[in-house]
Design a protein around this motif. Sequence first.
Motif, PDB file in Angstrom:
ATOM      1  N   PHE A 126       0.855  -1.185   0.000  1.00  0.00           N
ATOM      2  CA  PHE A 126       0.000   0.000   0.000  1.00  0.00           C
ATOM      3  C   PHE A 126       0.891   1.235   0.000  1.00  0.00           C
ATOM      4  N   THR A 127       0.552   2.225  -0.838  1.00  0.00           N
ATOM      5  CA  THR A 127       1.316   3.461  -0.931  1.00  0.00           C
ATOM      6  C   THR A 127       0.369   4.652  -0.866  1.00  0.00           C
ATOM      7  N   SER A 128       0.603   5.542   0.102  1.00  0.00           N
ATOM      8  CA  SER A 128      -0.181   6.759   0.227  1.00  0.00           C
ATOM      9  C   SER A 128       0.769   7.896   0.545  1.00  0.00           C
ATOM     10  N   GLY A 129       0.880   8.839  -0.382  1.00  0.00           N
ATOM     11  CA  GLY A 129       1.833   9.926  -0.217  1.00  0.00           C
ATOM     12  C   GLY A 129       3.243   9.373  -0.168  1.00  0.00           C
TER      13      GLY A 129
ATOM     14  N   GLN B  48       4.662   3.912   2.807  1.00  0.00           N
ATOM     15  CA  GLN B  48       4.378   2.593   2.276  1.00  0.00           C
ATOM     16  C   GLN B  48       4.125   1.629   3.431  1.00  0.00           C
ATOM     17  N   PHE B  49       3.351   0.608   3.145  1.00  0.00           N
ATOM     18  CA  PHE B  49       3.022  -0.420   4.127  1.00  0.00           C
ATOM     19  C   PHE B  49       2.848  -1.734   3.377  1.00  0.00           C
ATOM     20  N   MET B  50       3.466  -2.799   3.880  1.00  0.00           N
ATOM     21  CA  MET B  50       3.378  -4.084   3.187  1.00  0.00           C
ATOM     22  C   MET B  50       2.708  -5.143   4.049  1.00  0.00           C
TER      23      MET B  50
ATOM     24  N   ILE C 290      10.119  -0.018   5.683  1.00  0.00           N
ATOM     25  CA  ILE C 290       8.687  -0.067   5.423  1.00  0.00           C
ATOM     26  C   ILE C 290       7.983  -0.769   6.581  1.00  0.00           C
ATOM     27  N   MET C 291       6.968  -0.150   7.122  1.00  0.00           N
ATOM     28  CA  MET C 291       6.158  -0.828   8.132  1.00  0.00           C
ATOM     29  C   MET C 291       5.418  -1.991   7.466  1.00  0.00           C
ATOM     30  N   VAL C 292       5.303  -3.095   8.198  1.00  0.00           N
ATOM     31  CA  VAL C 292       4.697  -4.296   7.637  1.00  0.00           C
ATOM     32  C   VAL C 292       3.676  -4.869   8.617  1.00  0.00           C
ATOM     33  N   MET C 293       2.894  -5.816   8.090  1.00  0.00           N
ATOM     34  CA  MET C 293       1.986  -6.609   8.908  1.00  0.00           C
ATOM     35  C   MET C 293       2.263  -8.069   8.655  1.00  0.00           C
ATOM     36  N   GLY C 294       2.448  -8.830   9.749  1.00  0.00           N
ATOM     37  CA  GLY C 294       2.595 -10.277   9.656  1.00  0.00           C
ATOM     38  C   GLY C 294       1.257 -10.931   9.928  1.00  0.00           C
ATOM     39  N   TYR C 295       0.700 -11.616   8.971  1.00  0.00           N
ATOM     40  CA  TYR C 295      -0.663 -12.153   9.065  1.00  0.00           C
ATOM     41  C   TYR C 295      -0.855 -13.020  10.307  1.00  0.00           C
TER      42      TYR C 295
END
Length: 343
Positions: free
Chosen positions: A259-262, A265-267, A312-317
Motif C-alpha cells: 500500500f502506498t499513500s503519499g 508505504q506499508f506491506m 517499510i512498516m509491515v503486517m505479519g498475518y
Amino acid sequence: MMMKPPTTLTRRSAFRAGAGLAIAAAATPMLTPASARAEGASQAAADPLNGDGFYRFKIGDFKATVISDGSGQIPIRPILAMNVSEAELAPVLKANFMQPVIQITNNILVVDTGRERIVVDTGFGEKLGPSFGSFPGLEANLRRAGIAPESVDLVVTSHGHLDHIGGFVKKSGELAFPKAQFVFVDTEWNYWTGSRYESEVNTSPMPDQFKKGTIGAAQDNLPPVAHRSRFVKQGGEITSGVHYVAAPGHSPSHAAILFTSGKEQFMHLGDIAHNPVTSLQHPDWSPIFDYDPAQAIKSRKAILDRVATDRIMVMGYHFPFPAIGHVIRRAAAYRWEAAQWIW
C-alpha cells in the motif's frame, strides 16, 4: 450432478494435525464512500478506541484497521520449523521465552483509501466454528470496529490457503462480503481451480487433515466467488495505491500486498513470514506447508531485505496481534520491532 458438502474441520483435529495455518469475472459496482460507511461510522463513534478484537492505524492518508480472526495453539516443530531438529530448536525457544507450543493468530487487514474499502485475506471464516480461538469471529469483530461486511468493496487475496480464503462464504452458502469484488493473482487462481493441486497436495508432506483442509478450501470457497472475481498479473496494480508484490514459494504464486499513500508505504506480508522468531531470526527454517520450500526461503529473504532496507512498516498475518511493526536487519538475519500500541 450432486454438489459435494462443504468441508468442515474441528479445532482439535485441525490443530493437532497442523492445519491451524493451512489453509480469488465480472466486477460489481463500487460503493460510494459516504453511503457505504454510514452504518459503520455510527458504531465506530460509540466505540472509538483500539482493542476488543481490532486495532486502528494510518498509512499516509489511508485509514487502516487490523481485525482479529481469533487464535489457536500449534506446535512450532514441525509446523513452523519442518527442517529443524529438537536440539537446534530448544536454545532458540529458551532465548526467546517461548514454549514448544505457541498461540498463533489470523489478522485481517482493512484499508479505507477514501475511494474503496479493502479487506486483505479473510481468515478461517466458519470453517472452524465462529472463530478458531477466543474471539467471537471475524464478522463480529468487523462490526465491533464499525465495519459492515456489506460495505467492503474489494477482497484482496494473498494466496489460496484455507486460513486466507475460508472467510469468503458462510455455512449458509451466502457470501460473507456480499457486495465485494474478489481480487487474485491470475496464476494463483488458475492453480487452485485447475487439475494439479489436488494430487500435488495429496503427495506433499503435509499431515492428512492439512491436506483435507487445503483441498476443501479450494473446492468450497473459490467457485462461489468466480463470477465476481478479477485477476491481476503477479506484481501488478490492484487499484490505485495498491500493488501485488511477487513472493512465490509458500504457494505457487503467493504474493505480498504493498500500500502506498503519499510518502508512506506499508506491506502486508501474507505468509512470507509466520512468526517473528522462526521466520525472521531464522529465515532458512521452513514451515511444513510451503509448496516449494527453497523458493519460499528465497522469497522470504528478498522481501525481508526490502522492507528492512526501505524501513517499510509491515503486517505479519500470523504475528501476535495487532501484528504491525518493522523488520530490522541483525547479522545474517532479522529481528522484529513491534509498533508501539496507540490507544
